[in-house]
Write a protein that holds these residues in place. Structure first.
Motif, PDB file in Angstrom:
ATOM      1  N   LYS A  30     -11.589  15.393  23.213  1.00 32.71           N
ATOM      2  CA  LYS A  30     -12.053  15.515  24.459  1.00 32.71           C
ATOM      3  C   LYS A  30     -13.028  14.382  24.911  1.00 32.71           C
ATOM      4  CE  LYS A  30     -14.752  19.207  25.545  1.00 32.71           C
ATOM      5  NZ  LYS A  30     -15.064  20.633  25.938  1.00 32.71           N
ATOM      6  N   ASN A  31     -14.065  14.093  23.932  1.00 30.81           N
ATOM      7  CA  ASN A  31     -14.599  12.950  24.057  1.00 30.81           C
ATOM      8  C   ASN A  31     -14.277  11.641  23.465  1.00 30.81           C
ATOM      9  OD1 ASN A  31     -16.744  14.536  25.636  1.00 30.81           O
ATOM     10  ND2 ASN A  31     -17.353  15.452  23.356  1.00 30.81           N
ATOM     11  N   THR A  32     -14.683  10.338  23.784  1.00 21.82           N
ATOM     12  CA  THR A  32     -14.295   9.158  23.085  1.00 21.82           C
ATOM     13  C   THR A  32     -14.953   9.152  21.766  1.00 21.82           C
ATOM     14  OG1 THR A  32     -13.976   8.192  25.068  1.00 21.82           O
ATOM     15  CG2 THR A  32     -14.102   6.598  23.180  1.00 21.82           C
ATOM     16  N   THR A  33     -14.028   9.043  20.895  1.00 25.49           N
ATOM     17  CA  THR A  33     -14.303   8.853  19.466  1.00 25.49           C
ATOM     18  C   THR A  33     -13.842   7.679  18.697  1.00 25.49           C
ATOM     19  OG1 THR A  33     -12.470   9.798  18.026  1.00 25.49           O
ATOM     20  CG2 THR A  33     -14.218  11.525  19.031  1.00 25.49           C
ATOM     21  N   ASP A  34     -14.297   7.480  17.505  1.00 26.45           N
ATOM     22  CA  ASP A  34     -13.913   6.315  16.559  1.00 26.45           C
ATOM     23  C   ASP A  34     -12.716   6.590  15.892  1.00 26.45           C
ATOM     24  OD1 ASP A  34     -15.827   4.223  17.608  1.00 26.45           O
ATOM     25  OD2 ASP A  34     -17.164   5.120  16.050  1.00 26.45           O
ATOM     26  N   PHE A  35     -11.909   7.918  16.117  1.00 24.61           N
ATOM     27  CA  PHE A  35     -10.845   8.193  15.081  1.00 24.61           C
ATOM     28  C   PHE A  35      -9.809   7.161  15.377  1.00 24.61           C
ATOM     29  CE2 PHE A  35      -6.597  10.007  15.174  1.00 24.61           C
ATOM     30  CZ  PHE A  35      -6.729  10.448  13.968  1.00 24.61           C
ATOM     31  N   THR A  36      -9.363   6.730  14.125  1.00 24.94           N
ATOM     32  CA  THR A  36      -8.113   6.023  14.350  1.00 24.94           C
ATOM     33  C   THR A  36      -7.059   6.273  13.147  1.00 24.94           C
ATOM     34  OG1 THR A  36      -7.187   3.639  13.801  1.00 24.94           O
ATOM     35  CG2 THR A  36      -9.519   4.254  13.032  1.00 24.94           C
ATOM     36  N   PHE A  37      -5.956   6.175  13.582  1.00 25.19           N
ATOM     37  CA  PHE A  37      -4.794   6.517  12.289  1.00 25.19           C
ATOM     38  C   PHE A  37      -4.958   5.569  11.207  1.00 25.19           C
ATOM     39  CE2 PHE A  37      -2.960   9.289  15.538  1.00 25.19           C
ATOM     40  CZ  PHE A  37      -2.498  10.234  14.757  1.00 25.19           C
ATOM     41  N   GLU A  38      -5.750   4.334  11.467  1.00 22.19           N
ATOM     42  CA  GLU A  38      -5.986   3.571  10.150  1.00 22.19           C
ATOM     43  C   GLU A  38      -6.774   4.313   9.284  1.00 22.19           C
ATOM     44  OE1 GLU A  38      -4.535   0.673   9.699  1.00 22.19           O
ATOM     45  OE2 GLU A  38      -3.528   1.116  11.815  1.00 22.19           O
ATOM     46  N   ASP A  39      -7.490   5.247   9.673  1.00 15.60           N
ATOM     47  CA  ASP A  39      -8.208   6.123   8.692  1.00 15.60           C
ATOM     48  C   ASP A  39      -7.432   7.261   7.775  1.00 15.60           C
ATOM     49  OD1 ASP A  39     -10.216   4.499   9.019  1.00 15.60           O
ATOM     50  OD2 ASP A  39     -11.350   6.090  10.597  1.00 15.60           O
ATOM     51  N   VAL A  40      -6.226   7.412   8.233  1.00 17.00           N
ATOM     52  CA  VAL A  40      -5.280   8.379   7.541  1.00 17.00           C
ATOM     53  C   VAL A  40      -4.870   7.656   6.400  1.00 17.00           C
ATOM     54  CG1 VAL A  40      -3.388   9.734   7.766  1.00 17.00           C
ATOM     55  CG2 VAL A  40      -4.792   9.547   9.845  1.00 17.00           C
ATOM     56  N   ASP A  41      -5.109   8.127   5.149  1.00 17.26           N
ATOM     57  CA  ASP A  41      -4.890   7.524   3.918  1.00 17.26           C
ATOM     58  C   ASP A  41      -3.561   7.922   3.334  1.00 17.26           C
ATOM     59  OD1 ASP A  41      -5.291   6.214   1.542  1.00 17.26           O
ATOM     60  OD2 ASP A  41      -6.348   7.913   0.608  1.00 17.26           O
ATOM     61  N   LEU A  42      -2.482   6.784   3.491  1.00 17.12           N
ATOM     62  CA  LEU A  42      -1.265   7.123   3.112  1.00 17.12           C
ATOM     63  C   LEU A  42      -0.936   6.446   1.887  1.00 17.12           C
ATOM     64  CD1 LEU A  42       0.552   6.384   6.616  1.00 17.12           C
ATOM     65  CD2 LEU A  42      -0.280   8.361   5.739  1.00 17.12           C
ATOM     66  N   PRO A  43      -0.763   6.960   0.660  1.00 18.08           N
ATOM     67  CA  PRO A  43      -0.497   6.386  -0.528  1.00 18.08           C
ATOM     68  C   PRO A  43       0.818   5.747  -0.423  1.00 18.08           C
ATOM     69  CG  PRO A  43      -0.661   9.031  -0.870  1.00 18.08           C
ATOM     70  CD  PRO A  43      -0.694   8.447   0.653  1.00 18.08           C
ATOM     71  N   ILE A  44       0.731   4.400  -1.047  1.00 15.58           N
ATOM     72  CA  ILE A  44       1.754   3.436  -1.134  1.00 15.58           C
ATOM     73  C   ILE A  44       2.994   3.873  -1.673  1.00 15.58           C
ATOM     74  CG2 ILE A  44       2.551   1.196  -1.832  1.00 15.58           C
ATOM     75  CD1 ILE A  44      -0.356   0.255  -1.527  1.00 15.58           C
ATOM     76  N   ARG A  45       2.847   4.724  -2.957  1.00  7.85           N
ATOM     77  CA  ARG A  45       3.993   5.246  -3.562  1.00  7.85           C
ATOM     78  C   ARG A  45       3.998   6.483  -3.722  1.00  7.85           C
ATOM     79  NH1 ARG A  45       4.039   0.967  -7.804  1.00  7.85           N
ATOM     80  NH2 ARG A  45       5.517  -0.659  -7.089  1.00  7.85           N
ATOM     81  N   GLY A  46       5.048   7.374  -3.017  1.00 10.20           N
ATOM     82  CA  GLY A  46       4.996   8.754  -3.211  1.00 10.20           C
ATOM     83  C   GLY A  46       5.791   8.970  -4.462  1.00 10.20           C
ATOM     84  N   PRO A  47       5.936  10.601  -4.452  1.00  8.59           N
ATOM     85  CA  PRO A  47       6.607  11.337  -5.699  1.00  8.59           C
ATOM     86  C   PRO A  47       8.242  10.900  -5.419  1.00  8.59           C
ATOM     87  CG  PRO A  47       5.768  12.801  -4.115  1.00  8.59           C
ATOM     88  CD  PRO A  47       5.403  11.637  -3.629  1.00  8.59           C
ATOM     89  N   LYS A  48       8.719  11.368  -6.806  1.00  7.16           N
ATOM     90  CA  LYS A  48      10.184  11.491  -6.903  1.00  7.16           C
ATOM     91  C   LYS A  48      10.751  12.975  -6.717  1.00  7.16           C
ATOM     92  CE  LYS A  48      10.777   6.879  -7.051  1.00  7.16           C
ATOM     93  NZ  LYS A  48      11.211   5.963  -6.241  1.00  7.16           N
ATOM     94  N   LEU A  49      11.917  13.296  -6.465  1.00  2.00           N
ATOM     95  CA  LEU A  49      12.367  14.528  -6.498  1.00  2.00           C
ATOM     96  C   LEU A  49      12.159  15.455  -7.692  1.00  2.00           C
ATOM     97  CD1 LEU A  49      15.913  14.193  -4.501  1.00  2.00           C
ATOM     98  CD2 LEU A  49      13.880  15.743  -4.082  1.00  2.00           C
ATOM     99  N   SER A  50      11.971  14.627  -8.863  1.00  2.00           N
ATOM    100  CA  SER A  50      12.003  15.305 -10.165  1.00  2.00           C
ATOM    101  C   SER A  50      10.768  16.232 -10.122  1.00  2.00           C
ATOM    102  CB  SER A  50      11.745  14.419 -11.179  1.00  2.00           C
ATOM    103  OG  SER A  50      10.768  13.323 -11.171  1.00  2.00           O
ATOM    104  N   THR A  51       9.551  15.746  -9.210  1.00  2.00           N
ATOM    105  CA  THR A  51       8.454  16.509  -9.328  1.00  2.00           C
ATOM    106  C   THR A  51       8.488  17.821  -8.471  1.00  2.00           C
ATOM    107  OG1 THR A  51       7.879  15.635  -7.202  1.00  2.00           O
ATOM    108  CG2 THR A  51       7.238  14.329  -9.156  1.00  2.00           C
ATOM    109  N   ILE A  52       9.635  17.994  -7.835  1.00  2.00           N
ATOM    110  CA  ILE A  52       9.782  19.479  -7.068  1.00  2.00           C
ATOM    111  C   ILE A  52      10.966  20.217  -7.336  1.00  2.00           C
ATOM    112  CG2 ILE A  52       8.776  18.134  -4.953  1.00  2.00           C
ATOM    113  CD1 ILE A  52      12.408  19.343  -4.781  1.00  2.00           C
ATOM    114  N   LEU A  53      11.819  19.387  -8.358  1.00  2.00           N
ATOM    115  CA  LEU A  53      12.886  20.253  -8.717  1.00  2.00           C
ATOM    116  C   LEU A  53      12.594  21.086  -9.955  1.00  2.00           C
ATOM    117  CD1 LEU A  53      15.537  17.490  -9.233  1.00  2.00           C
ATOM    118  CD2 LEU A  53      15.348  19.199  -7.266  1.00  2.00           C
TER     119      LEU A  53
END
Length: 334
Positions: A176-199
């Motif tokens: 509602k108010n102007t903020t300094d929020f940016t999606f640049e602050d959303v931490d996205l790991p470079i390498r995600g997990p493989k399917l073996s982690t959920i099987l």
């Protein structure tokens, strides 16, 4: 932060809300029309003091509790911005009604207009941006920013940063108010997990969870293995399209891979994500528990519905870790 409240619209099985609970938000209102989703939702949020409301279009916005953050994974529907800004007779603050009437986004907009939450997070399919030659998203942005006066940021994020699945979705954040929020602050790991982690490991290291896994070694129930007839059909279908130069067909993966997007139709034949059982063996589909893991839900998440409904629910859900990370980035401004 502990006093932050949220409402959960088009809630599904509560994936967006679950992400916000990790930053201390408390849900005070839920709306979801599907009775099977409501069954799963109620099983996993038994401490809620509010009833799940069905059809949001029939709810007067004045009757919705005050809240700090509005959460919604609204359906994508066509509407146009054409002529809205010129329609001064409606009054500027009500212009969105002209643009979005008859769509479920209208309900999101009218609730924001009435309740004036500090912030919102909306989630939708990636194609929302290009839907109807871009007119749909223009109308949404115009409504949220120009009509309702919110500071709006958006980004398409692939869930494979967090889960072993390609799943691109657009996330729209507004304050509602102007903020300094940016999606640049959303931490996205470079390498995600493989399917073996959920099987399911099928080696006895995890307890059996019937009907998904059975026996001492908790092997996957045979009912998740494709029938020879269906497997032959899928192979023939893929070959026909390969001969025409098309890439249509099943997706066969191993534990070292990343899956395609889990869809709501997964229960039909499982073709988009087939788990290899080795050379010469017919592959299997994911179990509902594996689908839950693929969307970032913990094994404590209860699945009280049939496999058919569970596949639909997880296929329609959000990837919880993505929401959790966005919520963390929003937290300083709430």
């Amino acid at each position: 932060m502990g006093g932050t409240t949220c409402i959960d619209l088009f809630a599904g099985i509560g994936g967006i809300r679950r992400g916000f609970e990790t930053i201390g938000a408390k849900c005070v209102f839920t709306s979801e029309w599907n009775k099977y989703c409501n069954e799963t939702y109620a099983a996993n949020y038994p401490r809620d003091k509010h009833q799940i409301i069905g059809d949001i279009t029939k709810v007067d916005a004045k009757d919705i509790p005050d809240h700090d953050v509005l959460l919604a994974g609204f359906p994508c529907q066509p509407f146009s911005i054409a002529g809205v800004s010129k329609n001064l007779s409606l009054g500027r603050e009500h212009g969105f009604k002209h643009a979005t009437q008859g769509t479920l986004f209208f309900d999101v907009a009218r609730i924001i207009h009435e309740k004036q939450p500090d912030a919102f997070l909306l989630e939708n399919v990636k194609n929302l941006v290009s839907h109807d030659k871009g007119n749909t998203f223009k109308a949404i942005y115009h409504t949220l920013h120009d009509e309702l006066g919110y500071d709006v940021k958006y980004k398409i994020i692939d869930a494979q940063h967090f889960v072993p699945q390609h799943r691109e979705r657009i996330y729209i954040v507004g304050f509602k108010n102007t903020t300094d929020f940016t999606f640049e602050d959303v931490d996205l790991p470079i390498r995600g997990p493989k399917l073996s982690t959920i099987l399911h490991p099928e080696d006895g290291s995890q307890p059996a969870e019937e009907p998904y896994t059975v026996g001492e070694n908790a092997v996957v129930n045979e009912k998740y293995i494709l029938t020879p007839h269906l497997w032959q059909y899928l192979q023939d279908y893929k070959e026909r399209h390969r001969a025409k130069g098309n890439g249509f067909g099943y997706g066969l993966v191993t534990g070292d891979d990343i899956a395609r997007t889990l869809s709501a139709r997964y229960g039909k034949d499982g073709s988009e994500i087939l788990i290899s059982r080795g050379e010469g063996n017919i592959p299997r589909r994911l179990t509902p528990r594996e689908c839950a893991r693929l969307m970032g839900y913990p094994d404590s998440f209860k699945i009280p519905v049939s496999d058919c409904q569970a596949y639909r629910q997880f296929g329609n859900s959000v990837a919880v870790p993505v929401i959790r990370t966005i919520a963390k980035a929003m937290k300083p401004y709430l």
